[in-house]
Each structure stands twice: as structure tokens, then as C-alpha cells.
Design a protein around this motif. Sequence first.
Motif, PDB file in Angstrom:
ATOM      1  N   MET A   1     -14.058   0.938  -0.669  1.00 45.57           N
ATOM      2  CA  MET A   1     -12.728   1.335  -1.087  1.00 45.57           C
ATOM      3  C   MET A   1     -12.206   0.370  -2.140  1.00 45.57           C
ATOM      4  SD  MET A   1     -10.818   2.687   2.346  1.00 45.57           S
ATOM      5  CE  MET A   1      -9.614   3.579   1.419  1.00 45.57           C
TER       6      MET A   1
ATOM      7  N   LYS B   1      -8.675  -1.373  -3.588  1.00 45.21           N
ATOM      8  CA  LYS B   1      -7.305  -1.660  -3.173  1.00 45.21           C
ATOM      9  C   LYS B   1      -6.586  -2.344  -4.317  1.00 45.21           C
ATOM     10  CE  LYS B   1      -6.463  -4.917  -0.083  1.00 45.21           C
ATOM     11  NZ  LYS B   1      -6.219  -5.667   1.167  1.00 45.21           N
TER      12      LYS B   1
ATOM     13  N   ARG C   1      -4.183   5.023   1.630  1.00 43.61           N
ATOM     14  CA  ARG C   1      -3.308   4.229   2.492  1.00 43.61           C
ATOM     15  C   ARG C   1      -2.318   3.478   1.613  1.00 43.61           C
ATOM     16  NH1 ARG C   1      -4.783  -0.841   6.460  1.00 43.61           N
ATOM     17  NH2 ARG C   1      -2.871  -0.691   7.678  1.00 43.61           N
TER      18      ARG C   1
ATOM     19  N   GLU D   1       0.453  -2.629  -1.045  1.00 43.38           N
ATOM     20  CA  GLU D   1      -0.996  -2.436  -1.015  1.00 43.38           C
ATOM     21  C   GLU D   1      -1.283  -0.943  -1.042  1.00 43.38           C
ATOM     22  OE1 GLU D   1      -3.123  -5.115   1.873  1.00 43.38           O
ATOM     23  OE2 GLU D   1      -1.044  -5.391   2.546  1.00 43.38           O
TER      24      GLU D   1
ATOM     25  N   TRP E   1      -4.591   1.759  -1.122  1.00 48.69           N
ATOM     26  CA  TRP E   1      -6.031   1.921  -0.965  1.00 48.69           C
ATOM     27  C   TRP E   1      -6.461   3.260  -1.566  1.00 48.69           C
ATOM     28  CZ3 TRP E   1      -3.445  -1.079   2.463  1.00 48.69           C
ATOM     29  CH2 TRP E   1      -4.090  -2.194   2.986  1.00 48.69           C
TER      30      TRP E   1
ATOM     31  N   GLU F   1     -12.646  -6.138  -1.222  1.00 46.49           N
ATOM     32  CA  GLU F   1     -12.639  -6.998  -0.050  1.00 46.49           C
ATOM     33  C   GLU F   1     -14.033  -7.341   0.421  1.00 46.49           C
ATOM     34  OE1 GLU F   1     -10.509  -4.954   3.038  1.00 46.49           O
ATOM     35  OE2 GLU F   1      -8.561  -5.418   2.158  1.00 46.49           O
TER      36      GLU F   1
END
Length: 114
Positions: A1, A3, A39, A67, A69, A106
Motif C-alpha cells: 500500500m 500512504k 483508509r 494519513e 492509504w 512502511e
Amino acid sequence: MIKTVSLLVRKDGTSHADFMQHWREIHGPLAYACPGVARYVQTEIKSSSFRSDGVAPLDVAADGIAELWFEDQAALDLFSASPATARLREDGTLFIGRQISFTTEETVIIPRGG
């Protein structure tokens, strides 16, 4: 993903409480219309601290961290090109005074529940 993480500072003359109210009650719901978002999290900054072991402090006072996503680059591109996102950004100019955003990847060190 993928972000994106944005550090947000309220407009001069705006209280933290007014910033938070607009961000949560007006701005946040606008994100539902933006395509590609997997998200969205709003984090209110309650306080900040600095290390005392020789690491220099970052001179910034911020009000929140946003944040977003996305499943992949195509979803981020869809979000970026959307008229709904343009409306979201336009609304941001009403209460955000300064912002810096990072596109991140991440590496999980301790997984959730681990």
C-alpha cells in the motif's frame, strides 16, 4: 500500500479547537467522495516533546497529522485527479495555514498484536 502523511498547521488567527472542529466535522466527511482512498485517519496532536540526548529538535508546532492509504499508485493517481479531491483541497485552504506531505512506504517491525 501507499500512504501519504501530512503534517498540518492551522491558519493564523484560528484556534486549535476551531481547526479541529472544521477538520473533523466538515473536511473529513468530504473525503468519502474521493475515489481511491482505502483508509483516512485524522490524528490530533495533543502535545509534543523533544529528545535531550543531543538530537536537535524540529522547530514546528503542528495541530494534526492526516494519513491517507491507497492500494497502489493507480489509486493514488485516481485520487489526485478527482474533482472531489479538488473540492477537498479547496476546503483545506479555509482552515489549514501550512502543510507538508510525505508519500511513504512502511516497513513493519512489530506487527499489530505482536
